[in-house]
Scaffold this motif. Structure first.
Motif, mmCIF file in Angstrom:
data_model
loop_
_atom_site.group_PDB
_atom_site.id
_atom_site.type_symbol
_atom_site.label_atom_id
_atom_site.label_comp_id
_atom_site.label_asym_id
_atom_site.label_seq_id
_atom_site.Cartn_x
_atom_site.Cartn_y
_atom_site.Cartn_z
ATOM 1 N N ARG A 62 11.314 9.350 1.618
ATOM 2 C CA ARG A 62 10.847 9.596 0.250
ATOM 3 C C ARG A 62 11.926 10.262 -0.616
ATOM 4 N N GLN A 100 9.920 0.777 3.554
ATOM 5 C CA GLN A 100 8.574 0.823 4.120
ATOM 6 C C GLN A 100 8.084 2.257 4.276
ATOM 7 N N GLY A 101 6.850 2.486 3.826
ATOM 8 C CA GLY A 101 6.211 3.783 3.976
ATOM 9 C C GLY A 101 6.754 4.878 3.086
ATOM 10 N N ASN A 131 4.373 12.226 3.841
ATOM 11 C CA ASN A 131 5.213 12.759 4.912
ATOM 12 C C ASN A 131 6.388 11.854 5.260
ATOM 13 N N SER A 132 6.709 10.878 4.400
ATOM 14 C CA SER A 132 7.786 9.936 4.685
ATOM 15 C C SER A 132 9.147 10.638 4.650
ATOM 16 N N ASP A 191 0.801 -1.228 0.000
ATOM 17 C CA ASP A 191 0.000 0.000 0.000
ATOM 18 C C ASP A 191 0.833 1.277 0.000
ATOM 19 N N THR A 192 1.886 1.316 0.796
ATOM 20 C CA THR A 192 2.608 2.580 0.983
ATOM 21 C C THR A 192 4.118 2.461 0.802
ATOM 22 N N SER A 193 4.598 1.287 0.443
ATOM 23 C CA SER A 193 6.043 1.062 0.391
ATOM 24 C C SER A 193 6.564 1.048 -1.047
ATOM 25 N N ARG A 212 6.087 5.760 0.152
ATOM 26 C CA ARG A 212 5.121 6.425 -0.722
ATOM 27 C C ARG A 212 4.173 7.345 0.050
ATOM 28 N N ARG A 213 4.313 7.377 1.356
ATOM 29 C CA ARG A 213 3.507 8.315 2.134
ATOM 30 C C ARG A 213 4.016 9.740 1.909
ATOM 31 N N THR A 233 15.132 -5.229 3.937
ATOM 32 C CA THR A 233 14.300 -4.121 4.376
ATOM 33 C C THR A 233 15.213 -2.985 4.799
#
Length: 229
Positions: free
Chosen positions: A49, A39-40, A45-46, A19-21, A42-43, A70
């Motif tokens: 990113r 992980q995360g 506020n990551s 979903d967000t990675s 694609r958020r 990871t």
């Protein structure tokens, strides 16, 4: 295997994961190509990113016992190299070559240096074609796919066979002339001396023959994009 000390690397390619990675292929100085989940990333506020973009030198760490790692930490080590237009397409071409031809966890520190050199030349724009040929030459040499270029008679004509290397011939067959090279051209390519326009053309032809042979029937997406544009 967990790598807790930060490792120098660049992003070769990233694609959505769950979903967000992101699932990212990195080219690292000490470990070669490493595939890892970020992980995360694609958020909106990551914090990771900005660190997982192509052409950004990063320092990263990872964990995991399988081939797919990871990422535990990733920080930009310098500003993103700003590539645009043809230089951007050439950068994507370099990344795709590495992604397609490198084996996982097979380190090539010398090739890493040549990659940095090629990217810097793409930014400067002084001799983009020479930088591309130098990188292709060194990539093929590092991976054991480069036939012997030295020791050639300068005035003789050589034909390349993809499996057997170069052989001297007396006459060029016009129907397959792309496989023929003069000894002086091969000597210049061996030295990465691309000041002569004929050497540049010969080197481009030679590198394309060798790379296409390795890739088989799977064309490079970046090359197709360049041709369309």
């Amino acid at each position: 295997m967990a790598v807790t000390d930060q490792q120098a690397g660049y992003v070769l390619h990233g694609r959505p994961y769950r979903d967000t990675s992101l699932l990212v292929d990195f080219f690292t100085l000490e470990h070669g190509k490493v595939s890892a989940v970020v992980q995360g990333a694609r958020r909106p506020n990551s914090k990771l990113r900005a660190s997982v973009q192509p052409f950004v030198p990063v320092q990263l760490s990872w964990r995991g016992r399988n081939d797919l790692k990871t990422v535990t930490q990733a920080e930009p080590a310098a500003a993103m190299l700003f590539l645009k237009g043809d230089a951007l397409l050439c950068g994507l071409y370099l990344n795709e070559l590495l992604e397609r031809l490198l084996l996982p966890f097979d380190p090539h520190p010398k090739l890493y240096v040549y990659y940095q050199y090629a990217l810097n030349e793409l930014v400067a724009g002084d001799d983009v074609e020479g930088a591309l040929r130098t990188f292709e030459h060194r990539l093929l040499d590092e991976l054991g796919h480069l036939p012997e270029l030295t020791g050639k008679d300068q005035n003789r004509i050589y034909r390349i066979d993809m499996d057997e290397g170069f052989s001297i011939i007396e006459q060029i067959n016009e129907a397959d002339k792309r496989r023929y090279f003069y000894g002086w051209q091969l000597s210049a390519i061996a030295a990465d001396d691309y000041t002569d326009v004929q050497v540049k053309r010969a080197a481009k032809r030679l590198m394309r023959l060798l790379i296409d042979h390795i890739l088989g029937h799977k064309p490079l997406r970046s090359r197709e994009l360049f041709q369309r544009l």
